[in-house]
Design a protein around this motif. Structure first.
Motif, PDB file in Angstrom:
ATOM      1  N   ALA A 268      15.474  -2.185   1.186  1.00  0.00           N
ATOM      2  CA  ALA A 268      16.452  -1.383   0.444  1.00  0.00           C
ATOM      3  C   ALA A 268      16.699  -0.037   1.114  1.00  0.00           C
ATOM      4  O   ALA A 268      17.826   0.469   1.099  1.00  0.00           O
ATOM      5  CB  ALA A 268      15.973  -1.179  -0.990  1.00  0.00           C
ATOM      6  N   PHE A 269      15.646   0.537   1.724  1.00  0.00           N
ATOM      7  CA  PHE A 269      15.747   1.879   2.324  1.00  0.00           C
ATOM      8  C   PHE A 269      15.202   1.826   3.750  1.00  0.00           C
ATOM      9  O   PHE A 269      14.088   2.294   4.026  1.00  0.00           O
ATOM     10  CB  PHE A 269      14.964   2.895   1.489  1.00  0.00           C
ATOM     11  CG  PHE A 269      15.189   2.776   0.004  1.00  0.00           C
ATOM     12  CD1 PHE A 269      16.462   2.826  -0.525  1.00  0.00           C
ATOM     13  CD2 PHE A 269      14.120   2.613  -0.869  1.00  0.00           C
ATOM     14  CE1 PHE A 269      16.673   2.716  -1.898  1.00  0.00           C
ATOM     15  CE2 PHE A 269      14.312   2.504  -2.229  1.00  0.00           C
ATOM     16  CZ  PHE A 269      15.598   2.549  -2.745  1.00  0.00           C
ATOM     17  N   PRO A 270      15.952   1.317   4.700  1.00  0.00           N
ATOM     18  CA  PRO A 270      15.435   1.069   6.053  1.00  0.00           C
ATOM     19  C   PRO A 270      15.107   2.313   6.862  1.00  0.00           C
ATOM     20  O   PRO A 270      14.373   2.218   7.848  1.00  0.00           O
ATOM     21  CB  PRO A 270      16.562   0.262   6.708  1.00  0.00           C
ATOM     22  CG  PRO A 270      17.793   0.619   5.934  1.00  0.00           C
ATOM     23  CD  PRO A 270      17.320   0.819   4.527  1.00  0.00           C
ATOM     24  N   THR A 271      15.620   3.484   6.487  1.00  0.00           N
ATOM     25  CA  THR A 271      15.325   4.710   7.246  1.00  0.00           C
ATOM     26  C   THR A 271      14.334   5.605   6.506  1.00  0.00           C
ATOM     27  O   THR A 271      14.206   6.790   6.823  1.00  0.00           O
ATOM     28  CB  THR A 271      16.619   5.507   7.513  1.00  0.00           C
ATOM     29  OG1 THR A 271      17.231   5.861   6.262  1.00  0.00           O
ATOM     30  CG2 THR A 271      17.591   4.688   8.331  1.00  0.00           C
ATOM     31  N   LEU A 272      13.615   5.043   5.550  1.00  0.00           N
ATOM     32  CA  LEU A 272      12.681   5.820   4.742  1.00  0.00           C
ATOM     33  C   LEU A 272      11.609   6.468   5.616  1.00  0.00           C
ATOM     34  O   LEU A 272      11.037   5.828   6.511  1.00  0.00           O
ATOM     35  CB  LEU A 272      12.022   4.908   3.700  1.00  0.00           C
ATOM     36  CG  LEU A 272      11.390   5.576   2.475  1.00  0.00           C
ATOM     37  CD1 LEU A 272      12.432   6.346   1.679  1.00  0.00           C
ATOM     38  CD2 LEU A 272      10.728   4.519   1.598  1.00  0.00           C
ATOM     39  N   GLU A 273      11.323   7.758   5.342  1.00  0.00           N
ATOM     40  CA  GLU A 273      10.316   8.493   6.101  1.00  0.00           C
ATOM     41  C   GLU A 273       9.135   8.929   5.253  1.00  0.00           C
ATOM     42  O   GLU A 273       8.019   9.065   5.770  1.00  0.00           O
ATOM     43  CB  GLU A 273      10.952   9.726   6.764  1.00  0.00           C
ATOM     44  CG  GLU A 273      11.999   9.385   7.812  1.00  0.00           C
ATOM     45  CD  GLU A 273      12.627  10.618   8.423  1.00  0.00           C
ATOM     46  OE1 GLU A 273      12.270  11.745   7.976  1.00  0.00           O
ATOM     47  OE2 GLU A 273      13.461  10.472   9.332  1.00  0.00           O
ATOM     48  N   SER A 274       9.334   9.183   3.962  1.00  0.00           N
ATOM     49  CA  SER A 274       8.234   9.626   3.105  1.00  0.00           C
ATOM     50  C   SER A 274       8.398   9.068   1.704  1.00  0.00           C
ATOM     51  O   SER A 274       9.521   8.926   1.205  1.00  0.00           O
ATOM     52  CB  SER A 274       8.157  11.155   3.057  1.00  0.00           C
ATOM     53  OG  SER A 274       9.281  11.703   2.398  1.00  0.00           O
ATOM     54  N   VAL A 275       7.229   8.749   1.070  1.00  0.00           N
ATOM     55  CA  VAL A 275       7.208   8.191  -0.273  1.00  0.00           C
ATOM     56  C   VAL A 275       6.108   8.864  -1.074  1.00  0.00           C
ATOM     57  O   VAL A 275       5.005   9.090  -0.569  1.00  0.00           O
ATOM     58  CB  VAL A 275       6.947   6.666  -0.255  1.00  0.00           C
ATOM     59  CG1 VAL A 275       6.795   6.138  -1.680  1.00  0.00           C
ATOM     60  CG2 VAL A 275       8.075   5.935   0.441  1.00  0.00           C
ATOM     61  N   ASN A 276       6.411   9.195  -2.309  1.00  0.00           N
ATOM     62  CA  ASN A 276       5.392   9.641  -3.252  1.00  0.00           C
ATOM     63  C   ASN A 276       5.321   8.598  -4.359  1.00  0.00           C
ATOM     64  O   ASN A 276       6.293   8.407  -5.082  1.00  0.00           O
ATOM     65  CB  ASN A 276       5.760  11.020  -3.825  1.00  0.00           C
ATOM     66  CG  ASN A 276       4.614  11.637  -4.607  1.00  0.00           C
ATOM     67  OD1 ASN A 276       3.840  10.921  -5.231  1.00  0.00           O
ATOM     68  ND2 ASN A 276       4.527  12.942  -4.581  1.00  0.00           N
ATOM     69  N   PHE A 277       4.192   7.888  -4.472  1.00  0.00           N
ATOM     70  CA  PHE A 277       4.096   6.818  -5.466  1.00  0.00           C
ATOM     71  C   PHE A 277       2.915   6.978  -6.415  1.00  0.00           C
ATOM     72  O   PHE A 277       2.680   6.125  -7.268  1.00  0.00           O
ATOM     73  CB  PHE A 277       4.022   5.448  -4.776  1.00  0.00           C
ATOM     74  CG  PHE A 277       2.740   5.182  -4.033  1.00  0.00           C
ATOM     75  CD1 PHE A 277       1.692   4.514  -4.652  1.00  0.00           C
ATOM     76  CD2 PHE A 277       2.598   5.571  -2.718  1.00  0.00           C
ATOM     77  CE1 PHE A 277       0.514   4.250  -3.964  1.00  0.00           C
ATOM     78  CE2 PHE A 277       1.427   5.315  -2.018  1.00  0.00           C
ATOM     79  CZ  PHE A 277       0.385   4.646  -2.648  1.00  0.00           C
ATOM     80  N   GLU A 302       3.117  10.956   0.419  1.00  0.00           N
ATOM     81  CA  GLU A 302       2.947  12.267  -0.219  1.00  0.00           C
ATOM     82  C   GLU A 302       1.967  12.124  -1.380  1.00  0.00           C
ATOM     83  O   GLU A 302       2.288  11.496  -2.393  1.00  0.00           O
ATOM     84  CB  GLU A 302       4.290  12.801  -0.716  1.00  0.00           C
ATOM     85  CG  GLU A 302       5.364  12.883   0.359  1.00  0.00           C
ATOM     86  CD  GLU A 302       5.092  13.975   1.375  1.00  0.00           C
ATOM     87  OE1 GLU A 302       4.232  14.842   1.104  1.00  0.00           O
ATOM     88  OE2 GLU A 302       5.717  13.954   2.445  1.00  0.00           O
ATOM     89  N   TYR A 303       0.776  12.696  -1.238  1.00  0.00           N
ATOM     90  CA  TYR A 303      -0.223  12.656  -2.309  1.00  0.00           C
ATOM     91  C   TYR A 303      -0.297  14.016  -2.998  1.00  0.00           C
ATOM     92  O   TYR A 303      -0.283  15.052  -2.339  1.00  0.00           O
ATOM     93  CB  TYR A 303      -1.604  12.313  -1.753  1.00  0.00           C
ATOM     94  CG  TYR A 303      -1.759  10.904  -1.258  1.00  0.00           C
ATOM     95  CD1 TYR A 303      -1.662   9.835  -2.142  1.00  0.00           C
ATOM     96  CD2 TYR A 303      -1.994  10.636   0.077  1.00  0.00           C
ATOM     97  CE1 TYR A 303      -1.799   8.536  -1.691  1.00  0.00           C
ATOM     98  CE2 TYR A 303      -2.124   9.344   0.534  1.00  0.00           C
ATOM     99  CZ  TYR A 303      -2.028   8.292  -0.358  1.00  0.00           C
ATOM    100  OH  TYR A 303      -2.164   7.006   0.082  1.00  0.00           O
TER     101      TYR A 303
END
Length: 326
Positions: A268-277, A302-303
């Motif tokens: 869905a997001f092929p250029t994703l660089e950072s995720v906060n989950f 991202e924590y």
């Protein structure tokens, strides 16, 4: 003096808000021990040619005479006032580019006619005005608006009609508004959006097609909502989500996920660089697996800290997972 709420806003927002910070720092404030009543008499500025002005502790109405003595007013902050009437012609001769309305005791309902003369407005911030309603189509005349921030209001539902007229908008922030749903076509006319902040609401689902026209979107924040709740089996099918080829940053922390399919997320997001989950309703093993998979795709995680992890000793488990290539 800028309020703490404005400071928090400037911390979150990016280049558009940096401009806002620079200009508002120049605002001369009204120093008054008592409330100043304004009605038929114009405000007396210290410098009629000053491009910025801050209204504090005033009550009354804003009409065609209120700002008539200002020669080149392009930045206005209205704070802690009690304004019972706002006539559209109050802004008729003011080339405003920045309008910041916050923490007011009273402010009139914003209608489609309120901003009919603000064709040059670039930044509008409306926060902590709890007794003010914003009608559908209130922004229809703000055709050149770049940044819209609405926070701590009572919105419930985001519709296309509510956001009508904002075709050129680049940054939209609707945090802390109690939003429960976003209509599928709410953003379809806003093709220049680069950042959307919908955090700290009560959104349960994002319907497929919601972001189908956002081909410039880089930052999407959905933290602290109800995504992946029990009605959706604690899961979001990212394959049904719109493919956003430009998205770089995603925040889905503070929802109800028990599982996150990273492969589908990357599709869905092929250029994703950072995720906060984190936090979510994930087990420690799920956290580790998601972490490993995100690192496989070279995604920065991202924590917020150990307290948001379900792993008892997060640092130790993380290190062990790396060693064992969990």
């Amino acid at each position: 003096m800028l309020t703490q709420s404005l400071a928090n806003f400037l911390y979150v927002m990016n280049m558009g808000k940096m401009l806002l910070a620079t200009l508002l720092c120049l605002l001369p404030s009204i120093q008054a021990d008592t409330v100043i009543t304004i009605k038929n008499n114009p405000i007396q500025p210290q410098n009629t040619r000053s491009p910025q002005y801050q209204m504090v502790h005033m009550k009354g109405e804003l009409n065609k005479d209120t700002f008539s003595l200002f020669k080149n007013l392009n930045g206005l902050e209205i704070e802690r006032c009690a304004i019972h009437d706002l006539y559209p012609d109050a802004f008729k001769h003011t080339p405003l580019e920045i309008l910041d309305v916050h923490d007011n005791i009273e402010f009139p309902t914003i209608t489609s006619g309120t901003f009919q003369h603000l064709k040059k407005l670039k930044v509008f911030r409306f926060t902590f005005n709890p007794y003010t309603d914003i009608e559908e189509g209130a922004f229809v005349h703000l055709e050149n608006l770049d940044v819209l921030v609405i926070s701590h209001q009572d919105l419930k539902n985001v519709t296309k009609t509510f956001l009508a007229g904002l075709e050129r908008l680049r940054e939209l922030s609707l945090t802390f508004n109690g939003i429960q749903s976003v209509d599928r076509d709410a953003f379809e006319h806003m093709k220049d959006l680069t950042a959307v902040y919908l955090g700290h609401n009560s959104i349960k689902t994002i319907a497929p097609g919601t972001f189908k026209n956002q081909r410039k979107l880089e930052d999407l924040q959905l933290q602290d909502n109800r995504l992946g709740n029990e009605d959706n089996y604690y899961y979001v099918d990212w394959r049904g989500f719109d493919r956003i080829p430009t998205l770089r940053s995603l925040n889905i922390a503070g929802n109800h996920f028990r599982y996150i399919n990273v492969q589908d997320l990357m599709t869905a997001f092929p250029t994703l660089e950072s995720v906060n989950f984190l936090p979510n309703n994930l087990t420690c093993s799920s956290e580790l697996y998601i972490t490993k998979t995100l690192r496989h795709y070279k995604i920065q995680i991202e924590y917020y800290g150990n307290d948001h992890s379900n792993c008892k000793n997060f640092d130790s488990v993380r290190i062990l997972a790396e060693v064992l290539d969990y």
